[in-house]
Design an enzyme around this catalytic site. Structure first.
Site, mmCIF file in Angstrom:
data_model
loop_
_atom_site.group_PDB
_atom_site.id
_atom_site.type_symbol
_atom_site.label_atom_id
_atom_site.label_comp_id
_atom_site.label_asym_id
_atom_site.label_seq_id
_atom_site.Cartn_x
_atom_site.Cartn_y
_atom_site.Cartn_z
ATOM 1 N N ARG A 51 38.896 47.531 36.667
ATOM 2 C CA ARG A 51 39.293 46.529 37.659
ATOM 3 C C ARG A 51 40.530 45.794 37.160
ATOM 4 O O ARG A 51 40.510 45.215 36.075
ATOM 5 C CB ARG A 51 38.157 45.527 37.879
ATOM 6 C CG ARG A 51 36.925 46.129 38.503
ATOM 7 C CD ARG A 51 35.780 45.144 38.545
ATOM 8 N NE ARG A 51 35.220 44.918 37.215
ATOM 9 C CZ ARG A 51 34.067 44.289 36.993
ATOM 10 N NH1 ARG A 51 33.385 43.811 38.008
ATOM 11 N NH2 ARG A 51 33.614 44.129 35.771
ATOM 12 N N ASP A 53 43.313 42.690 37.523
ATOM 13 C CA ASP A 53 43.232 41.291 37.939
ATOM 14 C C ASP A 53 43.968 41.037 39.251
ATOM 15 O O ASP A 53 44.818 41.827 39.677
ATOM 16 C CB ASP A 53 43.868 40.383 36.875
ATOM 17 C CG ASP A 53 43.106 40.386 35.565
ATOM 18 O OD1 ASP A 53 41.937 40.812 35.557
ATOM 19 O OD2 ASP A 53 43.692 39.952 34.549
ATOM 20 N N ARG A 204 45.871 39.414 28.870
ATOM 21 C CA ARG A 204 46.614 38.198 29.202
ATOM 22 C C ARG A 204 46.372 37.098 28.173
ATOM 23 O O ARG A 204 47.282 36.329 27.839
ATOM 24 C CB ARG A 204 46.235 37.729 30.604
ATOM 25 C CG ARG A 204 46.711 38.686 31.700
ATOM 26 C CD ARG A 204 46.064 38.379 33.037
ATOM 27 N NE ARG A 204 46.305 37.006 33.436
ATOM 28 C CZ ARG A 204 45.621 36.389 34.395
ATOM 29 N NH1 ARG A 204 44.641 37.023 35.028
ATOM 30 N NH2 ARG A 204 45.912 35.148 34.718
#
Length: 251
Positions: A51, A53, A204
Site C-alpha cells: 500500500r 501512502d 518518510r
C-alpha cells in the site's frame, strides 16, 4: 481461471493512497473500476505488492487478478489503459502460475525519496519531487544511512497506524534493509532504500531523520540509538509523501 500480473505506474498526487477507501479516490478503486468496464463484469484485485501512502507515487506497483478471459495480454494492456485515468497506467501484463500472489511472494521492494535541494523552488518540478531549501551535509547523511542497513527492529520509524495494527505477522516491526544509498546530481537528491518489507511511513520517517542529520540538528551516530529505543518520538518528523516513489518490486 488465469492469474494475471499487472505492473502499474501512477502519479498519486490526487489519490488517498493505493488501498480502496470509502468515499475517497484511491489507486485500487480506479484500477478496479477500469477493469470492470473493460472486462464488463465486477472486478476486484486478488492482491497488491503493498500500500502506498496518500500522495505517494509508483513506477512499479504490482497487482494480480484471477479471471476467466480469452483476451491476450496485449489486448488487456491496451484496453485497461483506454479506461484508466491519465495519471495511472498499466506498464505490463503477464500471465503467472496459479499460486502467484502479488503480496506474499515479494522478495524485496525499493522505494526512492526525491528531493530538490536548492534555496529557490522550481515551478517546473515534477509532482514526485520534494523541495527542501536548507543546505545539507551529505557526508554526514551517508554515514547515518549506513547505520540503517541490516536487520533491525524499525519500530522507532513506524507510523502510528502501523503501531496500532501491530504490523501484523511474525516479523512484527523487524525488517532487513538490504541497501540504502544517497545519490546526488546537481540539486537533485535521491535517497533509495531496498528492503524485504517496509512499515507504515517507515521511509518518510527515515528520510526526515536523515534530513535532520544533514542540517546539523542531530548527529549521524544518533541513528543506532534511535533504532535501539524503539520509540517513534526519538526519530525525525516524517517528510511529505509527494517525494516518495515505489520504484521496484522483485519476486
Amino acid at each position: 481461471m488465469r492469474n494475471l500480473k499487472f505492473v502499474l505506474e501512477y502519479d498519486g498526487s490526487r489519490y488517498f493512497g493505493f488501498q480502496r477507501q470509502k468515499k475517497q479516490a484511491t489507486i485500487q478503486a480506479a484500477f478496479e473500476e477500469a477493469a470492470s468496464r473493460f472486462f464488463n463484469r465486477k472486478i476486484k484485485i486478488t492482491a497488491a505488492s503493498g500500500r502506498t501512502d496518500t500522495g505517494a507515487h509508483a513506477v512499479h506497483q504490482v497487482v494480480n487478478l484471477k479471471i476467466k478471459t480469452f483476451r491476450t495480454s496485449d489486448q488487456i494492456l491496451k484496453g485497461m489503459n483506454h479506461f484508466l485515468p491519465r495519471d495511472i497506467a498499466v506498464r505490463q501484463v503477464t500471465e503467472e502460475v496459479a499460486g502467484f500472489h502479488a503480496r506474499y511472494d515479494v522478495k524485496d521492494k525499493t522505494y526512492e525519496y526525491r528531493i530538490w535541494n536548492q534555496e529557490v523552488r522550481s515551478p517546473l518540478l515534477p509532482p514526485d519531487v520534494y523541495h527542501f531549501n536548507r543546505v545539507l551535509d551529505l557526508k554526514a547523511m551517508r554515514r547515518a544511512v549506513c547505520a540503517l542497513t541490516g536487520r533491525h527492529d524499525f519500530k522507532a520509524f513506524c507510523g502510528a497506524q502501523g503501531l496500532e495494527r501491530g504490523e501484523r505477522g511474525k516479523r512484527g516491526t523487524v525488517r532487513t534493509l538490504k541497501k540504502a544509498v544517497i545519490l546526488k546530481s546537481g540539486p537533485f537528491i535521491r535517497i533509495r532504500f531496498q528492503a524485504d518489507g517496509f512499515l507504515n511511513h517507515m521511509v518518510r520517517n527515515m528520510v526526515g531523520t536523515l534530513l535532520e542529520v544533514g542540517t546539523g540538528k542531530r548527529r549521524a551516530g544518533d541513528i543506532g540509538k534511535i533504532l535501539l529505543s524503539g520509540d517513534r518520538r526519538h526519530a525525525g518528523a516524517a517528510v511529505p509523501a509527494k517525494g516518495l516513489v515505489l520504484t521496484e518490486v522483485r519476486y
